[in-house]
Design a protein around this motif. Structure first.
Motif, PDB file in Angstrom:
ATOM      1  N   ALA A   1       2.238   9.601  -5.469  1.00  0.00           N
ATOM      2  CA  ALA A   1       2.667  10.933  -5.019  1.00  0.00           C
ATOM      3  C   ALA A   1       3.901  11.372  -5.801  1.00  0.00           C
TER       4      ALA A   1
ATOM      5  N   HIS B   1       2.421   1.859  -3.380  1.00  0.00           N
ATOM      6  CA  HIS B   1       1.448   2.397  -4.331  1.00  0.00           C
ATOM      7  C   HIS B   1       1.259   3.901  -4.089  1.00  0.00           C
ATOM      8  N   GLU B   2       1.076   4.253  -2.799  1.00  0.00           N
ATOM      9  CA  GLU B   2       0.895   5.682  -2.461  1.00  0.00           C
ATOM     10  C   GLU B   2       2.137   6.487  -2.830  1.00  0.00           C
ATOM     11  N   GLU B   3       3.307   5.896  -2.549  1.00  0.00           N
ATOM     12  CA  GLU B   3       4.564   6.586  -2.846  1.00  0.00           C
ATOM     13  C   GLU B   3       4.693   6.842  -4.348  1.00  0.00           C
TER      14      GLU B   3
ATOM     15  N   ARG C   1       0.848  -1.208   0.000  1.00  0.00           N
ATOM     16  CA  ARG C   1       0.000   0.000   0.000  1.00  0.00           C
ATOM     17  C   ARG C   1       0.874   1.245   0.000  1.00  0.00           C
ATOM     18  N   HIS C   2       1.920   1.231   0.835  1.00  0.00           N
ATOM     19  CA  HIS C   2       2.811   2.390   0.899  1.00  0.00           C
ATOM     20  C   HIS C   2       3.486   2.633  -0.433  1.00  0.00           C
TER      21      HIS C   2
END
Ligand code: F6P
Length: 559
Positions: free
Chosen positions: A374, A369-371, A366-367
């Motif tokens: 962004a 993907h978010e990274e 999840r991190h």
């Protein structure tokens, strides 16, 4: 000209134990011939976590998906050729709806060639075995990417229980006492021993699709002895490269009572002998996905118009699951370096990143993907404008046809894995370029870099150098591209997935013959037989080859 120095030979040639000339391209027919002639009465059962076909329910209709998985793309053509049974987790929302009363469904659905036998897992089982022990424990343990492995007792219990569940299914599916069982990957480290206990005569070949770490790293796993013991229930344990075989053998040496015969690459433990060999995995040749592709020019037009790109722009492409081992952000950092050092390319260069969401309920994924989202937003704000987005991130599942169109449209493909067993995207890109153009940028930490010597080999931890490699790729003259691509294509053509599977099946056949020979029950003897017959095969194969100074004559004239 003398024979090329050893270090310049791709590793597969140094280690190859295949009884054919390295210049021969294996085909489904050749593999079938190996099965018919060497394993005439054997039933082939393959087991993996991921299934080759997923049936999902979408808008009230059953939709078929081929998952984004190197394992599936490599093994599916093999199973089509050898018509066995593939046991896997039925994870699709409509999987239940299409199976018979034994949980079986013939596949491929359009032209059935083998049987898919689905195993059902509860939410808790998936949570503990797949997400937990396999992907939160073993996956980061085996990849040196500085993501801490998490080992929970409850995940381990689930992992053991699910391994037993799949082992029971193998025993149930087996029609005789000695099937050939092809066990796939880190989801099933315990299963070979479980099957061996029930079917002592079975030939069990386990292939570990990811790297094996050095023994010091491996030692942090609280259940290291059980994992090693489980794997040594196999007749053969295979890895992509010799380096991972050595790491595995070193781990056994350190943690289990065993006898290791390095000369034969064999380990004897608990009265049984296991061979440990490298088998570099590959893809089918020619790939089925290429059959329906239009010309490279049309592919380029399709992608450029879909993404609203300036026809003069250069295109880099990356294709993977959204996984922290793949070095996705690292390649964007390299692009940033390229733009900072060569700002004239801003506006001229686009990176298309296809990234299939994967294991999304784990925090590390999840991190990531978010990274990525962004990073791309910020990057495009800095270097782009209303009409120009330097990075296009398509974070959804794509079918093989669309992926091949993207490969064919690109000037270069970037594979910047931080650590990877083999990496089949690199080989797919090469296979897709029948125009003999396009440049492969490949991480030195992917197993494929041992074979694909004509790629631009990069260190993904060095963004400045990787940025320079990108520049070199997009400015490489067509003649150099052609020469490199011809050699790359020859490697992938000859070392295709049928050769990979054929090598394992031939070794399995030799073991079976040895075991069945009157009075022979000694695994070490069988191991020695494989080594010596292989040596002989190689000697004969070498005699059949053209002299070494013809090795350079491998331009893809038959492609
Ligand atoms: O090859 C490594 C691997 O984990 C395979 O085992 C797997 O099928 C593939 O990557 C994709 O991962 P997953 O099956 O977890 O989606």
């Amino acid at each position: 000209m003398d024979e090329p120095p050893r270090q310049l030979l791709p590793e597969f040639e140094q280690n190859s134990r295949v009884a054919d000339s390295p210049l021969t391209a294996w085909s489904p027919e050749m593999m079938r011939h190996v099965i018919d002639s060497e394993l005439p009465d054997a039933e082939i059962i393959l087991v993996s976590n991921r299934e080759p076909y997923i049936h999902n329910l979408k808008d009230g209709k059953v939709e078929l998906i081929v998952p984004a998985s190197g394992l599936v793309s490599a093994l599916e053509p093999v199973m089509r050729a050898c018509a066995g049974t593939w046991i896997a987790h039925g994870g699709g929302t409509a999987d239940h709806m299409v199976v018979d009363e034994h949980d079986r469904v013939p596949v491929p659905p359009s032209r059935p060639a083998y049987t898919l036998s689905r195993v059902w897992l509860s939410e808790e089982e998936q949570e503990g075995y797949y997400l937990g022990f396999a992907n939160d424990g073993l996956w980061p343990l085996c990849h040196i990417v500085f993501t801490r492995p998490v080992f929970r007792e409850s995940d381990w219990e689930a992992y053991k229980a699910v391994n037993q569940k799949f082992a029971d299914r193998i025993v149930k599916e087996a029609r005789g006492p000695d099937p050939v069982v092809l066990v796939q990957d880190y989801h099933f480290a315990l299963l070979p021993r479980m099957v061996r206990d029930k079917l002592p005569e079975a030939t069990i070949i386990t292939f570990w699709h990811i790297p094996w770490p050095n023994s010091e790293v491996f030692s942090i796993c609280p259940w290291r002895e059980q994992i090693l013991d489980g794997l040594l229930g196999s007749s053969i344990v295979g890895f992509h490269i010799q380096f991972h075989c050595n790491n595995f053998t070193e781990s056994v040496d350190r943690f289990l009572e065993s006898r290791i015969e390095r000369e034969h690459s064999s380990i004897s433990h608990g009265g049984q002998t296991t061979l440990v060999h490298p088998y570099p995995i590959s893809i089918e040749w020619p790939p089925m996905a290429l059959q329906s592709q239009p010309s490279v020019e049309e592919c380029r037009e399709t992608i450029f118009s879909r993404l609203h790109l300036d026809p003069r722009a250069r295109l880099l492409v990356g294709v993977e699951r959204l996984d922290y081992t793949k070095g996705i952000v690292d390649r964007f950092l390299a692009l940033e370096q390229l733009f900072l050092r060569h700002p004239e390319w801003i506006g001229q260069l686009v990176f298309l990143q296809i990234a299939a969401p994967s294991r999304g309920t784990l925090p590390a994924y999840r991190h990531l993907h978010e990274e990525c989202l962004a990073f791309v937003e910020d990057f495009n704000d800095r270097f782009g404008n209303d009409t120009y987005r330097p990075i296009v991130l398509l974070d959804e599942h794509h079918n093989q046809g669309d992926i091949y169109t993207a490969y064919r449209a690109a000037d270069a493909c970037v594979v910047s894995s931080l650590h990877d067993g083999m990496n089949l995207v690199a080989k797919e890109f090469v296979a897709s370029r029948d125009d003999e153009q396009g440049v492969l940028i490949l991480s030195t930490f992917a197993g494929a870099s041992r074979e694909l010597l004509d790629a631009l080999i990069v260190n993904p931890f060095d963004p400045a150098a990787m940025g320079e490699a990108m520049l070199r790729a997009i400015t490489m003259p067509p003649d150099e591209q052609r020469e490199r691509m011809q050699r790359l294509r020859e490697v992938v053509r000859t070392n295709n997935v049928y050769r990979w599977a054929g090598a394992m099946l031939q070794d399995a056949a030799r073991l079976r013959k040895r075991h069945r020979a009157p009075g022979a029950d000694n695994g070490t003897e069988a191991a020695a037989a494989i080594v010596s017959s292989t040596f002989l095969d190689r000697l004969l194969a070498r005699r059949r080859q053209p002299p070494p100074n013809n090795v350079g004559r491998r331009a893809g004239s038959r492609n």
